[in-house]
Design a protein around this motif. Structure first.
Motif, PDB file in Angstrom:
ATOM      1  N   GLU A   5       0.872  -1.225  -0.120  1.00 37.67           N
ATOM      2  CA  GLU A   5      -0.168   0.046   0.020  1.00 37.67           C
ATOM      3  C   GLU A   5       1.129   1.216   0.114  1.00 37.67           C
ATOM      4  OE1 GLU A   5      -2.809   0.137   3.000  1.00 37.67           O
ATOM      5  OE2 GLU A   5      -4.029  -1.619   2.478  1.00 37.67           O
ATOM      6  N   SER A   6       0.233   2.237  -0.951  1.00 34.77           N
ATOM      7  CA  SER A   6       1.045   3.544  -0.876  1.00 34.77           C
ATOM      8  C   SER A   6       0.377   4.407   0.335  1.00 34.77           C
ATOM      9  CB  SER A   6       1.123   4.213  -2.083  1.00 34.77           C
ATOM     10  OG  SER A   6       1.265   5.363  -2.178  1.00 34.77           O
ATOM     11  N   GLU A   7       0.873   4.985   1.201  1.00 30.86           N
ATOM     12  CA  GLU A   7       0.128   6.083   1.872  1.00 30.86           C
ATOM     13  C   GLU A   7      -0.192   7.357   1.198  1.00 30.86           C
ATOM     14  OE1 GLU A   7       2.604   7.019   5.523  1.00 30.86           O
ATOM     15  OE2 GLU A   7       2.483   5.021   6.236  1.00 30.86           O
ATOM     16  N   ASP A   8       0.488   7.643   0.138  1.00 28.76           N
ATOM     17  CA  ASP A   8       0.198   8.858  -0.402  1.00 28.76           C
ATOM     18  C   ASP A   8      -1.109   8.659  -1.368  1.00 28.76           C
ATOM     19  OD1 ASP A   8       2.423  10.483   0.413  1.00 28.76           O
ATOM     20  OD2 ASP A   8       3.663  10.105  -1.136  1.00 28.76           O
ATOM     21  N   VAL A   9      -0.945   7.459  -1.867  1.00 28.68           N
ATOM     22  CA  VAL A   9      -2.183   7.203  -2.856  1.00 28.68           C
ATOM     23  C   VAL A   9      -3.481   6.806  -1.876  1.00 28.68           C
ATOM     24  CG1 VAL A   9      -3.397   5.337  -4.635  1.00 28.68           C
ATOM     25  CG2 VAL A   9      -0.783   6.166  -4.814  1.00 28.68           C
ATOM     26  N   GLN A  10      -3.424   6.272  -0.825  1.00 26.64           N
ATOM     27  CA  GLN A  10      -4.372   6.229  -0.038  1.00 26.64           C
ATOM     28  C   GLN A  10      -5.043   7.456   0.612  1.00 26.64           C
ATOM     29  OE1 GLN A  10      -5.462   2.812   0.629  1.00 26.64           O
ATOM     30  NE2 GLN A  10      -7.143   3.659   2.102  1.00 26.64           N
ATOM     31  N   ARG A  11      -4.100   8.095   0.788  1.00 33.61           N
ATOM     32  CA  ARG A  11      -4.559   9.493   1.383  1.00 33.61           C
ATOM     33  C   ARG A  11      -5.268  10.230   0.454  1.00 33.61           C
ATOM     34  NH1 ARG A  11      -0.152  11.318   2.551  1.00 33.61           N
ATOM     35  NH2 ARG A  11       0.402  12.756   0.972  1.00 33.61           N
ATOM     36  N   CYS A  12      -4.845  10.318  -1.033  1.00 33.63           N
ATOM     37  CA  CYS A  12      -5.333  10.933  -1.994  1.00 33.63           C
ATOM     38  C   CYS A  12      -6.882  10.215  -2.397  1.00 33.63           C
ATOM     39  CB  CYS A  12      -4.592  10.955  -3.332  1.00 33.63           C
ATOM     40  SG  CYS A  12      -5.055  11.552  -4.760  1.00 33.63           S
ATOM     41  N   ALA A  13      -6.947   9.192  -2.365  1.00 29.81           N
ATOM     42  CA  ALA A  13      -8.129   8.364  -2.471  1.00 29.81           C
ATOM     43  C   ALA A  13      -9.127   8.862  -1.402  1.00 29.81           C
ATOM     44  CB  ALA A  13      -7.856   7.128  -2.663  1.00 29.81           C
ATOM     45  N   SER A  14      -8.803   8.829  -0.382  1.00 29.66           N
ATOM     46  CA  SER A  14      -9.604   9.146   0.692  1.00 29.66           C
ATOM     47  C   SER A  14      -9.977  10.573   0.899  1.00 29.66           C
ATOM     48  CB  SER A  14      -9.071   9.056   2.075  1.00 29.66           C
ATOM     49  OG  SER A  14      -8.502   7.493   2.330  1.00 29.66           O
ATOM     50  N   GLU A  15      -9.261  11.369   0.292  1.00 25.92           N
ATOM     51  CA  GLU A  15      -9.551  12.908   0.027  1.00 25.92           C
ATOM     52  C   GLU A  15     -10.672  13.039  -1.282  1.00 25.92           C
ATOM     53  OE1 GLU A  15      -5.953  14.941  -0.281  1.00 25.92           O
ATOM     54  OE2 GLU A  15      -5.442  15.016   1.751  1.00 25.92           O
ATOM     55  N   ALA A  16     -10.347  12.166  -2.061  1.00 25.65           N
ATOM     56  CA  ALA A  16     -11.435  12.147  -3.093  1.00 25.65           C
ATOM     57  C   ALA A  16     -12.660  11.602  -2.744  1.00 25.65           C
ATOM     58  CB  ALA A  16     -10.996  11.277  -4.423  1.00 25.65           C
ATOM     59  N   VAL A  17     -12.754  10.562  -2.071  1.00 27.17           N
ATOM     60  CA  VAL A  17     -13.849  10.258  -1.332  1.00 27.17           C
ATOM     61  C   VAL A  17     -14.851  11.361  -0.563  1.00 27.17           C
ATOM     62  CG1 VAL A  17     -15.123   8.548  -0.041  1.00 27.17           C
ATOM     63  CG2 VAL A  17     -13.269   7.782  -1.687  1.00 27.17           C
ATOM     64  N   GLU A  18     -13.943  11.907   0.274  1.00 30.48           N
ATOM     65  CA  GLU A  18     -14.554  12.930   1.153  1.00 30.48           C
ATOM     66  C   GLU A  18     -15.075  13.859   0.328  1.00 30.48           C
ATOM     67  OE1 GLU A  18     -15.528  15.352   4.387  1.00 30.48           O
ATOM     68  OE2 GLU A  18     -15.362  13.308   4.164  1.00 30.48           O
ATOM     69  N   PHE A  19     -14.297  14.647  -0.910  1.00 25.11           N
ATOM     70  CA  PHE A  19     -14.792  15.595  -1.767  1.00 25.11           C
ATOM     71  C   PHE A  19     -16.196  15.200  -2.169  1.00 25.11           C
ATOM     72  CE2 PHE A  19     -14.942  17.442  -5.836  1.00 25.11           C
ATOM     73  CZ  PHE A  19     -15.023  18.913  -5.641  1.00 25.11           C
ATOM     74  N   LEU A  20     -16.254  13.858  -2.831  1.00 22.88           N
ATOM     75  CA  LEU A  20     -17.674  13.562  -3.421  1.00 22.88           C
ATOM     76  C   LEU A  20     -18.768  13.488  -2.457  1.00 22.88           C
ATOM     77  CD1 LEU A  20     -16.368  10.524  -5.879  1.00 22.88           C
ATOM     78  CD2 LEU A  20     -17.152  12.976  -6.405  1.00 22.88           C
TER      79      LEU A  20
END
Length: 299
Positions: A5-20
């Motif tokens: 797992e990449s922490e950067d990718v995971q954080r980016c994906a989580s922020e995208a979900v929060e935005f949606l």
């Protein structure tokens, strides 16, 4: 490494979900901001369902709906049955200006889950008059100074300029008060300052627009969803649903200069529908006030 797992990718994906989650309007469809249409990608709720299925969750302490997102420049006002989305962001993400629209202070409105004041969408992702108009400030629910654009838009895929927006929000009195101001300008550009104040009280919103500029005339536009109708009455405008029931009432301090025009709406590529646009003219240096309220509710 592969499989890790990449922490950067995971954080980016989580922020995208929060935005949606926070951008999701009452009708569950994207607001059509900037270059967006229906039917070209997964629907908003399908994206959220996929994120849940693969274990990607939003990383927010506050899980409430319709929470504003200052970092993105999008803010929610109102309450259940009367939701207003405000675009108070910089004009474009610097590295992708081709997708940006001129929408400073633009608002969208939903009443009882129904889309009432809308964005325009885009007819096609190809150069031409229809794309140029959909990106223009005149296709958004905000103020235009004369015939000027707030930024330079020399082609269908080019945009240059900054707004340097300023935002203040106050909810301490129990009533939401939102102030947004910006000052465009640059080589070959009209220099002016536009301040838009939104005061939301239950099922009503008051909009005060003031522009400091050399132009004499300014216009505020409000684009109505094509499934709704408008009716002018003594300097005001009512919005009615398909059953003829009035669901909104517009009143302006400059009632002698209120009119209804028509403008295209592009909710899908290659699809054009006409809809009513409430146009209110005012003068520079003078505050122009517009009240949007529900006739069946007491604010």
């Amino acid at each position: 490494a592969v499989g890790e797992e990449s922490e950067d990718v995971q954080r980016c994906a989580s922020e995208a979900v929060e935005f949606l989650k926070q951008l999701r309007p009452p009708d569950g469809q994207i607001p059509l901001l900037n270059d967006s249409v229906f039917g070209e990608a997964l629907e908003l709720d399908e994206c959220l369902a996929y994120s849940t299925a693969v274990g990607i969750d939003a990383q927010a302490d506050d899980d409430s709906e319709y929470r504003s997102m200052p970092k993105t420049g999008y803010y929610w006002l109102g309450q259940e049955g009367f939701r207003v989305l405000v675009a108070a962001n910089e004009i474009a993400v610097p590295h992708i200006p081709a997708h940006a629209h001129a929408q400073p202070g633009h608002i969208c409105l939903w009443v009882d889950g129904q889309r009432v004041l809308t964005d325009t969408g885009v007819y096609e992702y190809a150069a031409g008059e229809k794309r140029d108009k959909s990106r223009s400030v005149r296709s958004h629910n905000t103020v235009q100074v004369g015939d000027a654009e707030p930024v330079r838009m020399a082609s269908s895929f080019w945009l240059w300029g900054q707004l340097n927006p300023s935002v203040r929000r106050d909810t301490r009195s129990g009533r939401e008060r939102f102030e947004f101001s910006y000052s465009p300008g640059g080589i070959g550009q009209q220099v002016y300052e536009h301040k838009r104040t939104l005061a939301c009280n239950g099922q009503q919103i008051r909009i005060a627009d003031t522009v400091q500029c050399r132009e004499e005339k300014i216009k505020a536009r409000f684009h109505v969803h094509p499934e709704l109708d408008t009716e002018q009455m003594d300097g005001a405008v009512g919005i009615t649903d398909s059953d003829g029931k009035q669901i909104l009432h517009f009143h302006s301090s400059t009632k002698d200069t209120v009119r209804v025009e028509q403008s295209p709406y592009y909710q899908e590529y290659g699809e054009e529908r006409l809809r009513d646009v409430i146009v209110i003219e005012g003068e520079a240096e003078t505050q122009m006030e517009t009240t949007i309220s529900r006739p069946d509710r007491t604010a």
